[in-house]
Design a protein around this motif. Sequence first.
Motif, PDB file in Angstrom:
ATOM      1  N   ASN A 120     -26.831  39.749   4.018  1.00 40.29           N
ATOM      2  CA  ASN A 120     -26.366  38.556   3.407  1.00 40.29           C
ATOM      3  C   ASN A 120     -27.351  37.523   4.264  1.00 40.29           C
ATOM      4  O   ASN A 120     -27.001  37.353   5.657  1.00 40.29           O
ATOM      5  CB  ASN A 120     -24.995  38.132   3.578  1.00 40.29           C
ATOM      6  N   VAL A 121     -27.914  36.583   3.635  1.00 42.37           N
ATOM      7  CA  VAL A 121     -28.667  35.544   4.214  1.00 42.37           C
ATOM      8  C   VAL A 121     -28.331  34.230   3.443  1.00 42.37           C
ATOM      9  O   VAL A 121     -28.334  34.144   2.398  1.00 42.37           O
ATOM     10  CB  VAL A 121     -30.456  35.747   4.088  1.00 42.37           C
ATOM     11  N   TYR A 122     -27.927  32.999   4.411  1.00 41.62           N
ATOM     12  CA  TYR A 122     -27.621  31.853   4.004  1.00 41.62           C
ATOM     13  C   TYR A 122     -28.759  30.920   4.309  1.00 41.62           C
ATOM     14  O   TYR A 122     -29.234  30.528   5.408  1.00 41.62           O
ATOM     15  CB  TYR A 122     -26.259  31.422   4.725  1.00 41.62           C
ATOM     16  N   PRO A 123     -29.153  30.225   3.284  1.00 41.44           N
ATOM     17  CA  PRO A 123     -30.396  29.483   3.153  1.00 41.44           C
ATOM     18  C   PRO A 123     -30.220  28.282   3.986  1.00 41.44           C
ATOM     19  O   PRO A 123     -31.210  28.024   4.744  1.00 41.44           O
ATOM     20  CB  PRO A 123     -30.442  28.846   1.769  1.00 41.44           C
ATOM     21  N   ALA A 124     -29.180  27.579   4.334  1.00 40.99           N
ATOM     22  CA  ALA A 124     -28.841  26.614   5.269  1.00 40.99           C
ATOM     23  C   ALA A 124     -29.417  26.854   6.570  1.00 40.99           C
ATOM     24  O   ALA A 124     -30.003  25.956   7.301  1.00 40.99           O
ATOM     25  CB  ALA A 124     -27.647  25.979   5.166  1.00 40.99           C
ATOM     26  N   GLU A 125     -29.048  28.128   7.290  1.00 41.02           N
ATOM     27  CA  GLU A 125     -29.414  28.225   8.545  1.00 41.02           C
ATOM     28  C   GLU A 125     -31.039  28.280   8.650  1.00 41.02           C
ATOM     29  O   GLU A 125     -31.690  27.793   9.807  1.00 41.02           O
ATOM     30  CB  GLU A 125     -29.180  29.553   8.930  1.00 41.02           C
ATOM     31  N   ILE A 126     -31.614  28.770   7.634  1.00 37.98           N
ATOM     32  CA  ILE A 126     -33.355  28.844   7.581  1.00 37.98           C
ATOM     33  C   ILE A 126     -33.737  27.350   7.576  1.00 37.98           C
ATOM     34  O   ILE A 126     -34.754  27.089   8.156  1.00 37.98           O
ATOM     35  CB  ILE A 126     -33.626  29.865   6.812  1.00 37.98           C
ATOM     36  N   GLU A 127     -33.235  26.636   6.613  1.00 40.54           N
ATOM     37  CA  GLU A 127     -33.784  25.381   6.215  1.00 40.54           C
ATOM     38  C   GLU A 127     -33.620  24.589   7.601  1.00 40.54           C
ATOM     39  O   GLU A 127     -34.514  23.842   7.994  1.00 40.54           O
ATOM     40  CB  GLU A 127     -32.863  24.776   5.411  1.00 40.54           C
ATOM     41  N   ALA A 138     -24.701  15.135   4.157  1.00 39.20           N
ATOM     42  CA  ALA A 138     -24.998  15.279   2.566  1.00 39.20           C
ATOM     43  C   ALA A 138     -26.250  16.452   2.539  1.00 39.20           C
ATOM     44  O   ALA A 138     -26.636  16.978   1.459  1.00 39.20           O
ATOM     45  CB  ALA A 138     -25.477  14.124   1.783  1.00 39.20           C
ATOM     46  N   ALA A 139     -26.874  16.907   4.041  1.00 36.82           N
ATOM     47  CA  ALA A 139     -27.942  17.847   3.890  1.00 36.82           C
ATOM     48  C   ALA A 139     -27.926  18.106   5.601  1.00 36.82           C
ATOM     49  O   ALA A 139     -27.736  17.338   6.462  1.00 36.82           O
ATOM     50  CB  ALA A 139     -29.479  17.366   3.550  1.00 36.82           C
ATOM     51  N   PRO A 140     -28.397  19.302   5.577  1.00 35.02           N
ATOM     52  CA  PRO A 140     -28.371  19.847   7.034  1.00 35.02           C
ATOM     53  C   PRO A 140     -29.303  18.897   8.109  1.00 35.02           C
ATOM     54  O   PRO A 140     -30.358  18.173   7.653  1.00 35.02           O
ATOM     55  CB  PRO A 140     -29.083  21.112   7.190  1.00 35.02           C
ATOM     56  N   SER A 141     -29.053  18.578   9.183  1.00 31.04           N
ATOM     57  CA  SER A 141     -29.820  18.031  10.326  1.00 31.04           C
ATOM     58  C   SER A 141     -29.754  18.679  11.884  1.00 31.04           C
ATOM     59  O   SER A 141     -28.334  19.065  11.997  1.00 31.04           O
ATOM     60  CB  SER A 141     -29.165  16.631  10.279  1.00 31.04           C
ATOM     61  N   GLY A 142     -30.584  19.155  12.112  1.00 30.81           N
ATOM     62  CA  GLY A 142     -30.518  19.649  13.353  1.00 30.81           C
ATOM     63  C   GLY A 142     -30.511  18.893  14.836  1.00 30.81           C
ATOM     64  O   GLY A 142     -30.318  17.763  14.652  1.00 30.81           O
ATOM     65  N   ARG A 143     -30.618  19.581  15.964  1.00 30.45           N
ATOM     66  CA  ARG A 143     -30.426  18.964  17.092  1.00 30.45           C
ATOM     67  C   ARG A 143     -31.555  17.942  17.405  1.00 30.45           C
ATOM     68  O   ARG A 143     -31.367  16.672  17.916  1.00 30.45           O
ATOM     69  CB  ARG A 143     -30.677  20.081  18.375  1.00 30.45           C
TER      70      ARG A 143
END
Length: 525
Positions: free
Chosen positions: A427-434, A294-299
């Motif tokens: 083009n910048v995609y928010p999810a990557e920065i988040e 449901a939302a980004p989660s990183g390593r």
Amino acid sequence: MQGLTLSWLAERNAYKFPDKEAIVMTPVDGGRTAITNDTFDKRINQVANGLQNRGIERGDKVAVYTTNSIPTLETYLGAMRIGALPVPVNHRFQAEEVQYVLEDSDAELLLFDDHAAEIVDKIHDEPTVPDETLFYGTDRPDYADDYVDFREQSGTNSVEIASSRVDEAMLMYTSGTTGDPKGCLLTHDNIIQMTVNGIVEKALEGRDVNVDGRGLIVTPLFHIAAFGMFVNNYYAGATTVLMDGFEPNRVMDVIEEEAVTSGFFVPMMARALLAVDDFDEYDLSAFEEFGIGAAPSGRELKETISEAFDADLQEAFGQTEMSPTTTFLQPNQALEHPDSVGKPVLNVLLKVIDPKTREVVEPGEIGQVCYRGPTMFNGYHGMSEKTDEVFDEEGFFVSGDLVRQDEDGFVEFVGRADNMIITGGENVYPAEIEETLHEHPAVDEVAIVGAPDDTWGERIKAAIVPVDGQEPSAEELQAYVGDRLADYKKPREFVFIESLPRNPTGKVLKSPLEQEEGQLVGWES
């Protein structure tokens, strides 16, 4: 009956596992109530008979405006048993939003509870509110009938009317982040095929389906993901442990006391569980599967969860229109591909297209993700033009999500098409920065938005919720991003706030953040 229907699962489980616990209700404020499969099936028949006695017929809509509870599920399946469609109403909705759903769905009956009583008190005389109203709770208003009396005064004879697996089973509304919620018509087959996908995905990796599992649901049943988890448990003959909200300490107590074997949590919940005092003192020996999504989660978060819970970590991705799961990240892939949401599940076809040309893009390129398969919804209720808009000439559902898919088939979510930022022509995609900022130890939550800029068109703006007791500087966070991503992806404006604005489904609302006044940093670059 032609094919497997959701309400027939109750009859099957009552026959095969009559004395096994079907649902265990463990409220946030304490207590425990459990019902067996046999009792659950009888109650579903009682609700079905009661609805018929109230004039509810095949195809009618039954609105359910409640927090998670056993009556919520009884009403869902009771309505389905006579061919009516339950309409889950977000229990965080306010009066105007509730009225919208009731009117848009043409609901013929409304079930509500203590949590919703204040809102229903305000609107119960409005023409959008059904004349037939039932109340479940402790302080029943005069204009509503008591749900328990309604159920207990009805017969237990079986009244299954839904004759086919391709009959519409429920009307589930989207979260409405970019407009009014849309009602998705989902069939019995849509939802059951979603469960079959999950079982097959586990089997493909050599993992067993736990018939004696105890799956915890803390996310709200008005959302297809939570209801889908219930169906997953129920299809396998497992037990659902249900909570009516999220309180980290109580969740940890329930996991231990109920010997919970699996659960699904959004990243914000996962972080809260990991921060519980005396976490290491809990007995988590029964816990086998930790689902996240449901939302980004990183390593870093994935590694911490895997180690702390000593459980298989798996991630799911999808949307209401697809019942909902479209991709799945297996436990053996989670740490190798931490930025991915997995590969398409068995019975979902996926393609990524250029939003302008509608041509399929090359692996590694960002595009709009499209799906086709037996979990795909029947369309939007009362919105035939909108339905036509979201299907292409090949019958694929064209979502609003932007992704990139690599040559091995792994999908990475990069953001919503309507949230893309164009800064200096890039083009910048928010999810990557988040995801990158989520890894900073002083950042609890983050949202990236675009802010108007005379020079660059838009500048990247970061709204930061710091970890308690932490005071990261804008310069520190900007440098952190700059060390990991291209320079043009660095936020140039920072806002520090106590919490992110969210809609009633819990998704972050980005438009209010665009108005917040922030601190400009590093603008000379």
